[in-house]
Design a protein around this motif. Structure first.
Motif, PDB file in Angstrom:
ATOM      1  N   ARG A  16       0.839  -1.212   0.000  1.00 53.38           N
ATOM      2  CA  ARG A  16       0.000   0.000   0.000  1.00 53.38           C
ATOM      3  C   ARG A  16       0.871   1.259   0.000  1.00 53.38           C
ATOM      4  N   LEU A  17       1.916   1.246   0.811  1.00 56.68           N
ATOM      5  CA  LEU A  17       2.824   2.399   0.836  1.00 56.68           C
ATOM      6  C   LEU A  17       3.538   2.565  -0.497  1.00 56.68           C
ATOM      7  N   SER A  18       3.824   1.470  -1.155  1.00 55.50           N
ATOM      8  CA  SER A  18       4.419   1.530  -2.489  1.00 55.50           C
ATOM      9  C   SER A  18       3.459   2.218  -3.464  1.00 55.50           C
ATOM     10  N   ALA A  19       2.167   1.940  -3.330  1.00 54.48           N
ATOM     11  CA  ALA A  19       1.169   2.598  -4.177  1.00 54.48           C
ATOM     12  C   ALA A  19       1.136   4.102  -3.900  1.00 54.48           C
ATOM     13  N   VAL A  20       1.266   4.481  -2.636  1.00 54.54           N
ATOM     14  CA  VAL A  20       1.316   5.908  -2.285  1.00 54.54           C
ATOM     15  C   VAL A  20       2.555   6.545  -2.906  1.00 54.54           C
ATOM     16  N   GLY A  21       3.669   5.826  -2.882  1.00 57.15           N
ATOM     17  CA  GLY A  21       4.892   6.319  -3.531  1.00 57.15           C
ATOM     18  C   GLY A  21       4.677   6.513  -5.024  1.00 57.15           C
ATOM     19  N   SER A  22       3.960   5.581  -5.654  1.00 56.05           N
ATOM     20  CA  SER A  22       3.632   5.727  -7.078  1.00 56.05           C
ATOM     21  C   SER A  22       2.780   6.966  -7.312  1.00 56.05           C
ATOM     22  N   LEU A  23       1.859   7.230  -6.394  1.00 50.09           N
ATOM     23  CA  LEU A  23       1.010   8.416  -6.500  1.00 50.09           C
ATOM     24  C   LEU A  23       1.851   9.688  -6.448  1.00 50.09           C
ATOM     25  N   VAL A  24       2.734   9.762  -5.476  1.00 58.29           N
ATOM     26  CA  VAL A  24       3.581  10.956  -5.337  1.00 58.29           C
ATOM     27  C   VAL A  24       4.445  11.142  -6.586  1.00 58.29           C
ATOM     28  N   PHE A  25       5.075  10.061  -7.034  1.00 57.60           N
ATOM     29  CA  PHE A  25       5.935  10.124  -8.215  1.00 57.60           C
ATOM     30  C   PHE A  25       5.138  10.552  -9.447  1.00 57.60           C
ATOM     31  N   GLY A  26       3.962   9.960  -9.635  1.00 61.95           N
ATOM     32  CA  GLY A  26       3.127  10.301 -10.787  1.00 61.95           C
ATOM     33  C   GLY A  26       2.648  11.733 -10.750  1.00 61.95           C
ATOM     34  N   LEU A  27       2.300  12.222  -9.565  1.00 63.21           N
ATOM     35  CA  LEU A  27       1.851  13.614  -9.461  1.00 63.21           C
ATOM     36  C   LEU A  27       2.996  14.593  -9.721  1.00 63.21           C
ATOM     37  N   ILE A  28       4.195  14.248  -9.286  1.00 67.48           N
ATOM     38  CA  ILE A  28       5.360  15.100  -9.575  1.00 67.48           C
ATOM     39  C   ILE A  28       5.608  15.150 -11.078  1.00 67.48           C
ATOM     40  N   LEU A  29       5.570  13.983 -11.737  1.00 70.52           N
ATOM     41  CA  LEU A  29       5.754  13.969 -13.196  1.00 70.52           C
ATOM     42  C   LEU A  29       4.664  14.769 -13.903  1.00 70.52           C
ATOM     43  N   SER A  30       3.440  14.628 -13.426  1.00 72.69           N
ATOM     44  CA  SER A  30       2.338  15.380 -14.029  1.00 72.69           C
ATOM     45  C   SER A  30       2.528  16.878 -13.836  1.00 72.69           C
ATOM     46  N   ALA A  31       3.004  17.256 -12.653  1.00 74.25           N
ATOM     47  CA  ALA A  31       3.274  18.678 -12.396  1.00 74.25           C
ATOM     48  C   ALA A  31       4.365  19.188 -13.331  1.00 74.25           C
ATOM     49  N   LEU A  32       5.362  18.333 -13.591  1.00 79.65           N
ATOM     50  CA  LEU A  32       6.429  18.736 -14.519  1.00 79.65           C
ATOM     51  C   LEU A  32       5.905  18.909 -15.945  1.00 79.65           C
ATOM     52  N   LEU A  33       4.808  18.203 -16.256  1.00 80.16           N
ATOM     53  CA  LEU A  33       4.205  18.364 -17.583  1.00 80.16           C
ATOM     54  C   LEU A  33       3.531  19.718 -17.758  1.00 80.16           C
ATOM     55  N   THR A  34       3.326  20.441 -16.662  1.00 78.82           N
ATOM     56  CA  THR A  34       2.767  21.795 -16.795  1.00 78.82           C
ATOM     57  C   THR A  34       3.831  22.798 -17.240  1.00 78.82           C
ATOM     58  N   LEU A  35       5.103  22.459 -17.039  1.00 81.49           N
ATOM     59  CA  LEU A  35       6.177  23.370 -17.455  1.00 81.49           C
ATOM     60  C   LEU A  35       6.177  23.633 -18.956  1.00 81.49           C
ATOM     61  N   PRO A  36       6.049  22.592 -19.797  1.00 85.20           N
ATOM     62  CA  PRO A  36       5.965  22.892 -21.243  1.00 85.20           C
ATOM     63  C   PRO A  36       4.751  23.763 -21.587  1.00 85.20           C
TER      64      PRO A  36
END
Length: 157
Positions: A16-36
């Motif tokens: 479950r904590l691994s899934a939370v880590g995936s969430l954090v990582f995915g949200l960071i990548l998504s936030a980086l997609l706002t830069l372009p």
């Protein structure tokens, strides 16, 4: 597999904590997609799709934790280390004892927090792991597997 050993229930917390880590990582990548979008006027929907996919992935990952636990197990025979997982998508791995070169125990911060260890079984070609067993069981598994591997190698010569 008849006498399959189950993993401790605390492994579900790790998953479950691994899934939370995936969430954090995915949200960071998504936030980086706002830069372009900000710098080059790319469409904002790229970032939104990233957020959506991340959330769906994490929900699926969390839903599958009980399923993953129910069908995960291992057993040690005289000839192989056998691991199984999955019901719809079954995976059964048999590692011949004669091919085993090394058995190590690993425990990252989450595993240490839950007082679990991972048994990593290495052959010349690959590594497989029994994730999340009690430390005492991990030591016993390592000793049993390596003792049997040495016996088999001595028998061959």
């Amino acid at each position: 597999m008849n006498d399959t050993q189950k993993l401790p229930t605390r492994i579900k917390t790790i998953w479950r904590l691994s899934a939370v880590g995936s969430l954090v990582f995915g949200l960071i990548l998504s936030a980086l997609l706002t830069l372009p979008h900000l710098f080059w006027h790319w469409p904002l929907w790229l970032a939104l799709v990233g957020v959506g996919l991340t959330i769906v992935w994490v929900i699926v990952e969390l839903i599958l934790v009980p399923y993953r636990y129910a069908f995960s197990g291992y057993r040690i025979t005289d000839t192989a280390v056998e691991m199984s997982s999955g019901f719809l998508f079954k995976e059964r791995i048999a590692i011949p004892i004669a091919r085993i070169q090394n058995v190590t125990l690993e425990a990252g911060p989450l595993m240490q927090w839950q007082k679990l260890e991972q048994v990593v079984i290495a052959t010349a070609a690959t590594e497989h792991d029994i994730e999340g067993v009690e430390p005492e069981v991990a030591v016993q598994l390592r000793e049993r597997i390596m003792r049997r591997a040495i016996e088999v190698q001595d028998e061959e010569f």
